[in-house]
Design a protein around this motif. Sequence first.
Motif, short mmCIF file in Angstrom:
data_model
loop_
_atom_site.label_atom_id
_atom_site.label_comp_id
_atom_site.label_asym_id
_atom_site.label_seq_id
_atom_site.Cartn_x
_atom_site.Cartn_y
_atom_site.Cartn_z
N TYR A 55 0.84 -1.20 0.00
CA TYR A 55 0.00 0.00 0.00
C TYR A 55 0.87 1.25 0.00
O TYR A 55 1.18 1.82 1.04
N GLU A 56 1.27 1.64 -1.20
CA GLU A 56 2.16 2.79 -1.37
C GLU A 56 1.37 4.10 -1.29
O GLU A 56 0.17 4.15 -1.57
N ALA A 57 2.08 5.17 -0.93
CA ALA A 57 1.48 6.50 -0.94
C ALA A 57 1.12 6.87 -2.38
O ALA A 57 1.86 6.59 -3.32
N VAL B 237 -6.67 3.40 -5.67
CA VAL B 237 -6.59 2.14 -6.42
C VAL B 237 -6.74 0.94 -5.49
O VAL B 237 -7.48 0.00 -5.77
N THR B 238 -6.02 0.98 -4.37
CA THR B 238 -6.01 -0.17 -3.46
C THR B 238 -7.18 -0.16 -2.48
O THR B 238 -7.56 -1.21 -1.96
N PRO C 197 3.33 1.92 5.37
CA PRO C 197 4.76 1.62 5.18
C PRO C 197 5.19 0.28 5.76
O PRO C 197 6.28 -0.21 5.44
N TRP C 198 4.36 -0.33 6.61
CA TRP C 198 4.71 -1.54 7.33
C TRP C 198 4.18 -2.83 6.69
O TRP C 198 4.56 -3.91 7.09
N HIS C 199 3.29 -2.71 5.70
CA HIS C 199 2.59 -3.88 5.17
C HIS C 199 3.24 -4.35 3.87
O HIS C 199 3.30 -3.61 2.89
N VAL D 18 3.95 0.32 -9.90
CA VAL D 18 2.50 0.10 -9.90
C VAL D 18 2.08 -0.68 -8.67
O VAL D 18 2.89 -1.32 -8.00
N SER D 19 0.79 -0.63 -8.38
CA SER D 19 0.22 -1.46 -7.33
C SER D 19 -0.09 -2.84 -7.90
O SER D 19 -0.04 -3.05 -9.12
N LEU D 20 -0.44 -3.78 -7.04
CA LEU D 20 -0.80 -5.11 -7.53
C LEU D 20 -2.05 -5.04 -8.40
O LEU D 20 -2.14 -5.75 -9.41
N GLU D 21 -3.00 -4.19 -8.03
CA GLU D 21 -4.20 -4.01 -8.86
C GLU D 21 -3.83 -3.56 -10.26
O GLU D 21 -4.35 -4.09 -11.26
#
Length: 240
Positions: A145-147, A152-153, A159-161, A178-181
């Motif tokens: 889960y990036e800033a 999207v997520t 920052p910990w996950h 990119v995010s996983l999505e």
Amino acid sequence: MMRVKLDRQQVSRGSLVLVNRNHPVTRRLGKKSLGLVGQGIAMEAVAAAQLNKLLKDQTDIVCVSGFRSREEQERIYTDSLQENGEAFTRQYVAMPSHSEHECGLAIDLGENRQDIDFIRPAFPYEGKCQAFRDKLPDHGFIQRYEAGKETVTGISHEPWHFRYVGLPHSLMIRDLGVSLEEYIRMLREKEVFTWNWQGREINVRYVLAKEGGDTVCHVPEDSAYQISGDNVGGFVVTWL
């Protein structure tokens, strides 16, 4: 080409399964599928083995939360609603059956300190925590889960996950930013995605699962390949 048959149930299996508000966990892990990391925290066995390579002789980083049963996730969600309110909980705690922790591929890491927040453990972008973060993609993990990816997520910046997706996908996701999505969506839109990794050509193909009967994937003869469901409706086929 070699033919590989996959049944519909395998869509929900593999290191690239997408779990979020729209795509719940449908496959429950048994004890035989789990390994232990850190101070006895459970994770999916392959992910645990990779993380343990980094945790060896590590005293500054601790594992805070790994695999959770649906019942445990429900308890955490309910407790957070009561203690922190709905707005906070929707930001930082996934609903039961919609948490990556339930598929065993997620880990929350924290800086080793006296008081560790279970929901939001401190894992700063500096010092030993950042050095550890930088090594994770080489072992198959991404920061999930990036800033800037909240819309999207559906989850706030965490920052910990971290999430195990396996190699080479962790490096591809990192390099593409990119995010996983977004990664799964990109693969679904391309016929074949080709990427150079350590001097070798990696090919990634998305195959839509059939509604009835087996889905047939084709991979080159004598190639090293891996197949993961995406928990959306198809399979990600990767080969060298």
